[in-house]
Design an enzyme around this catalytic site. Structure first.
Site, short mmCIF file in Angstrom:
data_model
loop_
_atom_site.label_atom_id
_atom_site.label_comp_id
_atom_site.label_asym_id
_atom_site.label_seq_id
_atom_site.Cartn_x
_atom_site.Cartn_y
_atom_site.Cartn_z
N SER A 44 41.16 42.79 43.69
CA SER A 44 41.87 42.19 43.47
C SER A 44 42.36 41.91 44.81
CB SER A 44 42.67 41.88 42.66
OG SER A 44 43.96 42.22 42.80
N LYS A 45 42.81 40.79 45.17
CA LYS A 45 43.45 40.13 46.54
C LYS A 45 45.07 40.65 46.55
CE LYS A 45 43.22 37.11 50.26
NZ LYS A 45 42.97 35.39 50.62
N ARG A 46 45.62 40.57 45.67
CA ARG A 46 46.81 41.05 45.18
C ARG A 46 46.75 42.71 45.07
NH1 ARG A 46 48.83 40.85 40.03
NH2 ARG A 46 47.75 38.80 39.66
#
Ligand code: GLU
Length: 503
Positions: free
Chosen positions: A247-249
């Site tokens: 994920s981008k996070r």
């Protein structure tokens, strides 16, 4: 035979994730393989989170990847009436009911159930069996109602055959009466998605394994609406080396398609890599043209187990999964040079390195030079960075060759200008690879040094790099004038080194 129809239905709440791109790709492959159709449907029902920027980014990303669709983009919000109508149909047939429970009541019940450690914390069925009179009374009081699907209360399991995972089943008693329309009148994903798939005559649903529990509930909707099921094929999730969803996070830009575009990855190389992330050709073949991939692709070879995105954050050697870089390099080396030239042109324009003559009188030189240097490059961006010295006079001389090839041999300060003088005396016609090499070796012999000292020194001065194509090919690519000028200006390298030694 029924036409194969697949769909890619992204929710436009962010960038195009590489996992979504893989979903789009596998659907595209299945459509192409069967002469079918791919429908692009933007599932924008979450008004708060959907944005135009995201829609544009998804469309742009798909176009860049070359994943063309045959219908759409359709926008889910435009079909809200059809979604509500389907809910009405389910209500009328007794497959759904109005639920007047408020959010607060539901929350209270949920908390109580959790506190009592009950297994079942889902909806308790308060409104499931209201009489028509009770419903009318609540409506007369103006209490807003959500619509819930009435999951059959029976023994046994709802089941479907997944093309990848086999039989997937879930006990009816495990499924709560789920909401299909909110009390504010907004139809929800589970329903909208099915209604749209029915309208779009979707025959195959290829999506991530994170949807399997949605699928069992959606199977109930298909049954209640009296529509035969499409074929389902759920593909594995992509996890990192620590088995976390990418994920981008947690991982940053490396999960977005746009990142690869900016990094100079070739669109089909990314597709090729994504196809192998969760689909197994059954052979060692790693490089697939689009035609080959379409021919080889089958639903049965989609993996059952999670696939691994081999990415180490902050790894200075690899900016993404090394397999993707290796696939990209292979394409870079073998693709038609004219095609590569177009991609390099786009990047050069961005970098301020483009010269219109590369499409005019310097065309042949431009193509030959790209061809000469592409062997060692990893991405399209390398032409403007690692290959900058061929196209501009201002370029960086890297520290490693500077130390290894220049600092160690201070005499190069005299030797390289001396060699440049010999090149200068050659006529333009004589400035060939062979003659330049002979002159270099002759000087090394006179000086009683290894030719490598001169050659490595020249490479450093002329290209700023430790490695690259054959040295005498480089001379020809740069041309006599630039070669001589750069060799004569070797002094500035020593002064820059002395400056950095002092600082
Ligand atoms: N909009 C949903 C998503 O992006 C679609 C899922 C599906 O393929 O049905 O996850």
């Amino acid at each position: 035979m029924t036409e194969v129809r697949v769909r890619f239905p992204p929710s436009p709440t962010g960038y195009l994730h590489i996992g979504s791109a893989r979903t789009a790709l596998l659907n595209w492959l299945w459509a192409k393989k069967n002469n079918g159709k791919l429908v692009l449907r933007i599932e924008d029902t979450d008004e708060e989170r959907s944005t135009q920027t995201s829609i544009d980014g998804i469309i742009d990303g798909l176009q860049w990847l070359g994943l063309d669709w045959d219908e759409g983009p359709y926008f889910q919000t435009e079909f809200a009436d059809a979604h509500r109508q389907a809910a009405e149909q389910l209500l009328a047939a007794g497959h759904a009911y109005k639920c007047f429970c408020t959010k607060e009541e539901l929350e209270r019940k949920r908390e109580a159930a959790m506190a009592a450690k009950q297994d079942e914390v889902g909806y308790d069925g308060t409104c499931r069996d209201l009489t028509p009179e009770q419903v009318a009374e609540k409506e007369a009081q103006g209490i807003p109602a959500a619509i819930r699907f009435k999951v059959p209360q029976r023994e046994g399991k709802v089941a479907y055959e997944d093309k990848v995972l086999g039989t997937i089943e879930r006990a009816y008693t495990d499924i709560e009466d789920f909401v299909i329309v909110r009390s504010n009148g907004k139809p929800l994903y589970l329903l909208c998605n099915v209604v749209d798939d029915i309208r779009d005559r979707i025959t195959h649903i290829l999506r991530g394994q994170d949807h399997t529990s949605n699928t069992t509930r959606q199977v109930l909707l298909y049954e209640a609406l009296g529509v035969p099921l499409p074929v389902f094929a759920h593909m594995p999730l992509t996890l990192d080396l620590q088995k976390r969803k990418i994920s981008k996070r947690s991982h940053g830009e490396v999960v977005s398609v746009q990142f690869y575009r900016e990094k100079g990855v070739l669109p089909w190389a990314l597709c090729n890599f994504l196809a192998l992330l969760g689909w197994n050709p059954g052979t060692d073949q790693e490089i697939f043209s689009s035609e080959e991939l379409i021919a080889a692709f089958t639903l049965e070879r989609i993996g059952k187990v999670n696939s691994v995105f081999n990415y180490q954050k902050d790894d200075p050697k690899f900016f993404t999964d090394p397999k993707l870089i290796s696939i990209n390099e292979q394409y870079l080396r073998t693709m038609p040079i004219e095609e590569l030239a177009e991609l390099v042109k786009q990047d050069f324009i961005k970098q301020g390195l483009w010269d219109n003559a590369y499409e005019g009188e310097k065309r042949a030189w431009f193509l030959e030079t790209l061809n000469l240097i592409r062997d060692r490059f990893h991405t399209v961006c390398d032409f403007a960075t690692l290959g900058r010295a061929y196209f501009a006079d201002q370029y960086k001389v890297e520290d490693a060759p500077l130390k290894k090839n220049i600092l160690k041999y201070r005499e190069l300060l005299n030797w390289l200008p001396m060699l440049a003088g010999r090149f200068d005396r050659l006529s333009d016609d004589d400035f060939t690879k062979e003659i330049a090499e002979d002159s270099t070796r002759a000087l090394a012999e006179e000086l009683n040094i290894k030719p490598g000292v001169l050659i490595n020194g020249m490479r450093t001065v002329l290209t700023g790099q430790l490695a690259g194509p054959g040295m005498f090919d480089i001379l020809i690519a740069l041309g006599k004038e630039r070669t001589i000028e750069r060799m004569r200006s070797i002094e500035h390298l020593y002064s820059s080194l002395e400056d950095s030694a002092v600082s």
